[in-house]
Design a protein around this motif. Structure first.
Motif, PDB file in Angstrom:
ATOM      1  N   LEU A  21       0.921  -1.307  -0.055  1.00  0.00           N
ATOM      2  CA  LEU A  21       0.417  -0.167   0.367  1.00  0.00           C
ATOM      3  C   LEU A  21       1.336   1.373   0.279  1.00  0.00           C
ATOM      4  O   LEU A  21       1.456   1.470   0.767  1.00  0.00           O
ATOM      5  N   GLY A  22       0.532   2.067  -1.220  1.00  0.00           N
ATOM      6  CA  GLY A  22       1.737   3.056  -1.803  1.00  0.00           C
ATOM      7  C   GLY A  22       2.290   3.383  -2.714  1.00  0.00           C
ATOM      8  O   GLY A  22       2.381   1.828  -2.590  1.00  0.00           O
ATOM      9  N   SER A  68      -2.261   2.413  -4.563  1.00  0.00           N
ATOM     10  CA  SER A  68      -2.423   3.506  -4.506  1.00  0.00           C
ATOM     11  C   SER A  68      -2.705   4.434  -4.892  1.00  0.00           C
ATOM     12  O   SER A  68      -4.569   4.369  -4.407  1.00  0.00           O
ATOM     13  N   ARG A  69      -3.067   5.183  -3.581  1.00  0.00           N
ATOM     14  CA  ARG A  69      -4.673   7.113  -3.391  1.00  0.00           C
ATOM     15  C   ARG A  69      -4.500   7.075  -5.534  1.00  0.00           C
ATOM     16  O   ARG A  69      -6.065   7.674  -4.767  1.00  0.00           O
ATOM     17  N   LEU A 106      -6.440   1.228  -3.177  1.00  0.00           N
ATOM     18  CA  LEU A 106      -6.131   1.128  -2.039  1.00  0.00           C
ATOM     19  C   LEU A 106      -6.404  -0.281  -2.172  1.00  0.00           C
ATOM     20  O   LEU A 106      -5.996  -1.437  -1.218  1.00  0.00           O
ATOM     21  N   ASN A 112       2.370  -1.894   5.027  1.00  0.00           N
ATOM     22  CA  ASN A 112       2.424  -0.343   4.950  1.00  0.00           C
ATOM     23  C   ASN A 112       3.349   0.634   4.194  1.00  0.00           C
ATOM     24  O   ASN A 112       3.901   0.746   4.954  1.00  0.00           O
ATOM     25  N   LEU A 130       2.968   3.793   3.311  1.00  0.00           N
ATOM     26  CA  LEU A 130       1.974   4.888   3.225  1.00  0.00           C
ATOM     27  C   LEU A 130       2.991   5.665   3.601  1.00  0.00           C
ATOM     28  O   LEU A 130       3.732   5.644   4.919  1.00  0.00           O
ATOM     29  N   SER A 175      -0.665   7.296   7.798  1.00  0.00           N
ATOM     30  CA  SER A 175      -1.417   5.333   7.202  1.00  0.00           C
ATOM     31  C   SER A 175      -2.300   5.245   8.435  1.00  0.00           C
ATOM     32  O   SER A 175      -3.122   4.494   7.952  1.00  0.00           O
ATOM     33  N   VAL A 188      -5.872   6.243   6.465  1.00  0.00           N
ATOM     34  CA  VAL A 188      -5.903   5.494   5.620  1.00  0.00           C
ATOM     35  C   VAL A 188      -6.047   4.190   5.814  1.00  0.00           C
ATOM     36  O   VAL A 188      -7.131   3.279   5.205  1.00  0.00           O
TER      37      VAL A 188
END
Length: 212
Positions: free
Chosen positions: A7-8, A31-32, A51, A63, A65, A70, A73
């Motif tokens: 994530l990220g 990704s966001r 995500l 994680n 992010l 964090s 999200v």
């Protein structure tokens, strides 16, 4: 072989996903803003998604992010993350004018503890946050062996993360299990030294090492 979700979609995610993909793992990056990030990931061999889809796809989730966002999200992904191992490699800090950490977002605690508190059904393991991102996936590239720390409340989760570290090039004797998730406080505080170390050493990759 289980799918890994990262994530990220920044430099840390790219470093970890690249090494795991090269090792034969299926990696999904969340990704966001997948459309904005798509160009940076073109040709990487990694599937880029949002995500929620990534978190739902991976049996083990990393994680990567930004630390300051964090908890918020990840809290929105509770349903997708329930029951899974979450590898937290982020640091949550305030930054000075140079972009270096000037203070911890969770003094007296840690980001890992805040994530575990927000997601009680997730098995959080803190690791790899005491080094430059390049060292995370190439620890043997340093002249001195670095140390990777593990902090988490679930022994089986830490065992799984230890296996993941092995895939990233970490020998077992370079990994130290510090104990429960609250033990993440000390390694997270290491980030406060980074600005001074960069000033002394220059912009070179480095990581925390325990001499013994």
């Amino acid at each position: 072989m289980t799918t890994i979700a990262v994530l990220g979609s920044g430099t840390v995610a790219r470093t970890l996903a690249g090494r795991l993909t090269d090792g034969g793992r299926e990696v999904v990056v969340g990704s966001r803003d997948p459309r904005r990030a798509a160009g940076r990931w073109a040709g990487s061999g990694v599937r880029l998604t949002g995500l929620a889809e990534a978190a739902d796809s991976g049996a083990l989730v990393v994680n990567a992010l930004p630390g300051p966002v964090s908890v918020e999200v990840l809290g929105g992904l509770a349903a997708q993350l329930a029951g899974k191992v979450l590898v937290d490699v982020a640091n949550a800090t305030d930054s000075d004018a140079r972009g270096f950490a000037s203070g911890l977002r969770y003094p007296g605690g840690s980001l890992a503890e805040e994530i575990q508190r927000a997601l009680p059904d997730v098995r959080v393991v803190k690791t790899l946050n005491t080094m430059h991102e390049s060292v995370m996936a190439d620890p043997a590239g340093l002249a001195t062996p670095p140390t990777a720390f593990l902090s988490g409340d679930d022994a089986e989760a830490k065992k799984a993360v230890g296996g993941l570290l092995g895939e990233l090039g970490w020998p077992a004797d370079w990994i130290i299990d510090l104990g429960g998730v609250e033990s993440a406080r000390a390694p997270e505080a290491f980030v406060l030294m980074v600005g001074g170390l960069v000033g002394a050493l220059g912009p070179v990759p480095f990581g925390l090492s325990v001499a013994r």
